[in-house]
Design an enzyme around this catalytic site. Structure first.
Site, mmCIF file in Angstrom:
data_model
loop_
_atom_site.group_PDB
_atom_site.id
_atom_site.type_symbol
_atom_site.label_atom_id
_atom_site.label_comp_id
_atom_site.label_asym_id
_atom_site.label_seq_id
_atom_site.Cartn_x
_atom_site.Cartn_y
_atom_site.Cartn_z
ATOM 1 C CB SER A 1 -0.908 0.032 1.231
ATOM 2 O OG SER A 1 -1.816 -1.050 1.218
HETATM 3 N N1 SAH Z 1 -0.953 -4.701 4.068
HETATM 4 C C1 SAH Z 1 -0.343 -5.037 2.803
HETATM 5 C C2 SAH Z 1 -1.222 -4.617 1.648
HETATM 6 C C3 SAH Z 1 -1.265 -5.681 0.631
HETATM 7 S S1 SAH Z 1 -2.493 -5.481 -0.627
HETATM 8 C C4 SAH Z 1 1.043 -4.422 2.704
HETATM 9 O O1 SAH Z 1 1.368 -3.542 3.517
HETATM 10 O O2 SAH Z 1 1.829 -4.824 1.845
HETATM 11 C C5 SAH Z 1 -3.833 -6.412 -0.010
HETATM 12 C C6 SAH Z 1 -3.576 -7.843 0.373
HETATM 13 O O3 SAH Z 1 -4.822 -8.412 0.761
HETATM 14 C C7 SAH Z 1 -3.051 -8.727 -0.762
HETATM 15 O O4 SAH Z 1 -1.872 -9.363 -0.364
HETATM 16 C C8 SAH Z 1 -4.192 -9.735 -0.985
HETATM 17 O O5 SAH Z 1 -3.746 -11.020 -1.383
HETATM 18 C C9 SAH Z 1 -4.862 -9.775 0.379
HETATM 19 N N2 SAH Z 1 -6.243 -10.237 0.395
HETATM 20 C C10 SAH Z 1 -7.224 -10.007 -0.520
HETATM 21 N N3 SAH Z 1 -8.368 -10.601 -0.139
HETATM 22 C C11 SAH Z 1 -8.107 -11.213 1.065
HETATM 23 C C12 SAH Z 1 -8.891 -12.009 1.978
HETATM 24 N N4 SAH Z 1 -10.178 -12.303 1.748
HETATM 25 N N5 SAH Z 1 -8.290 -12.459 3.094
HETATM 26 C C13 SAH Z 1 -6.981 -12.189 3.370
HETATM 27 N N6 SAH Z 1 -6.199 -11.467 2.532
HETATM 28 C C14 SAH Z 1 -6.751 -10.978 1.414
#
Ligand code: SAH
Length: 213
Positions: A64
Site C-alpha cells: 500500500s
Molecule cells: N498490508 C499489505 C497490503 C497488501 S495489498 C502491505 O502492507 O503490503 C492487499 C492484500 O490483501 C493482498 O496481499 C491480498 O492477497 C490480500 N487479500 C485479498 N483478499 C483477502 C482475503 N479475503 N483475506 C486475506 N487477505 C486478502
C-alpha cells in the site's frame, strides 16, 4: 539486506511528505521513519521505496501507499499492547508498522505465495507477529477474538459482519469499502449491538477476494 544512512535520509523525506499530507500521529510517523520499506519490495526498486506510492509485490498484489498505511493506522488509534487483526498481510509492511507501535498482531493473507514469503521475511527484520494465518479474511479470526482493532488492507465490496462481531466494545474497524474506488470507513463498536460509522475520503485498493488461493 542493507539499510544505510541513504535510506534513512529518504525515509526522513517521506515522513515530511506524510506530515504535509496531514498525518499527525507521532507514533505512526516514528514507525515509518524506522522501517526499511525498501526491503519489503524487490531489490532494484529502491527509487520507488520512499516515494508516496503503492507498488507491485507479486501475485498481482501491491504494497500500500505510505500515506494510506499511515492514515489507516492513525484511524485505529492503537495503544501499546492492543490486540490487532490485520486482513491482507501482503508484503508485511503494514504488519511491521503495527508491531513498531507495540500492537500484538494477528494477520491473515489469502495468497499462499505471499503468505509464505512474508512469514519467512518478517522475523529476518526482527518483526514477530503473534500469528500469521493463511486463510480468508472475510471470516476474521474467531478463535482469537475479540480484538482492540481490525484493519482491512484490501478494498471490500461490503462490510463483513464477522469482522464487526469480533470487535471489543470501544474497538474500531478501519476498512476501505467499495468496488473500483473505496471510501475509507471507520466503525466504532459503542455497545454490544451498536456501531458508529465515519467516512474519510476515497482510496484505491486491490480487491478483497473470497476464499484462499
Ligand atoms: N498490508 C499489505 C497490503 C497488501 S495489498 C502491505 O502492507 O503490503 C492487499 C492484500 O490483501 C493482498 O496481499 C491480498 O492477497 C490480500 N487479500 C485479498 N483478499 C483477502 C482475503 N479475503 N483475506 C486475506 N487477505 C486478502
Amino acid at each position: 539486506m542493507k539499510n544505510t544512512f541513504i535510506h534513512k535520509g529518504m525515509r526522513k523525506n517521506l515522513v515530511a511528505i506524510l506530515e504535509k499530507k496531514g498525518i499527525v500521529n507521532q507514533d505512526v510517523l516514528k514507525a515509518i521513519n524506522k522501517i526499511p520499506r525498501h526491503l519489503f519490495m524487490d531489490s532494484g526498486f529502491l527509487d520507488h521505496a520512499y516515494v508516496d506510492k503503492a507498488f507491485p509485490i507479486g501475485a498481482d498484489q501491491t504494497i500500500s501507499q505510505p500515506y494510506t498505511v499511515a492514515r489507516q493506522t492513525e484511524l485505529l488509534e492503537i495503544k501499546r499492547g492492543d490486540k490487532i487483526l490485520e486482513i491482507g498481510t501482503g508484503s508485511g509492511y503494514q504488519t511491521a508498522v503495527l508491531l513498531e507501535m507495540g500492537a500484538l498482531v494477528y494477520s491473515i493473507e489469502r495468497q499462499n505465495e505471499l503468505f509464505k514469503k512474508t512469514k519467512l521475511f518478517l522475523p529476518k527484520l526482527g518483526y514477530y507477529p503473534k500469528k500469521l494465518i493463511f486463510g480468508d479474511g472475510y471470516i476474521g479470526l474467531k478463535q482469537e477474538a475479540p480484538f482492540d482493532g481490525i484493519i482491512v488492507t484490501a478494498g471490500a465490496p461490503f462490510v463483513p459482519k464477522a469482522l464487526l462481531a469480533q470487535l471489543k466494545v470501544g474497538a474500531k474497524l478501519v476498512i476501505p469499502v467499495g468496488d473500483a474506488l473505496q471510501i475509507m470507513t471507520l466503525f466504532t463498536r459503542v455497545s454490544a449491538s451498536e456501531f458508529e460509522k465515519e467516512e474519510f475520503g476515497e482510496f484505491r485498493f486491490v480487491p478483497l477476494l473470497e476464499d484462499k488461493n
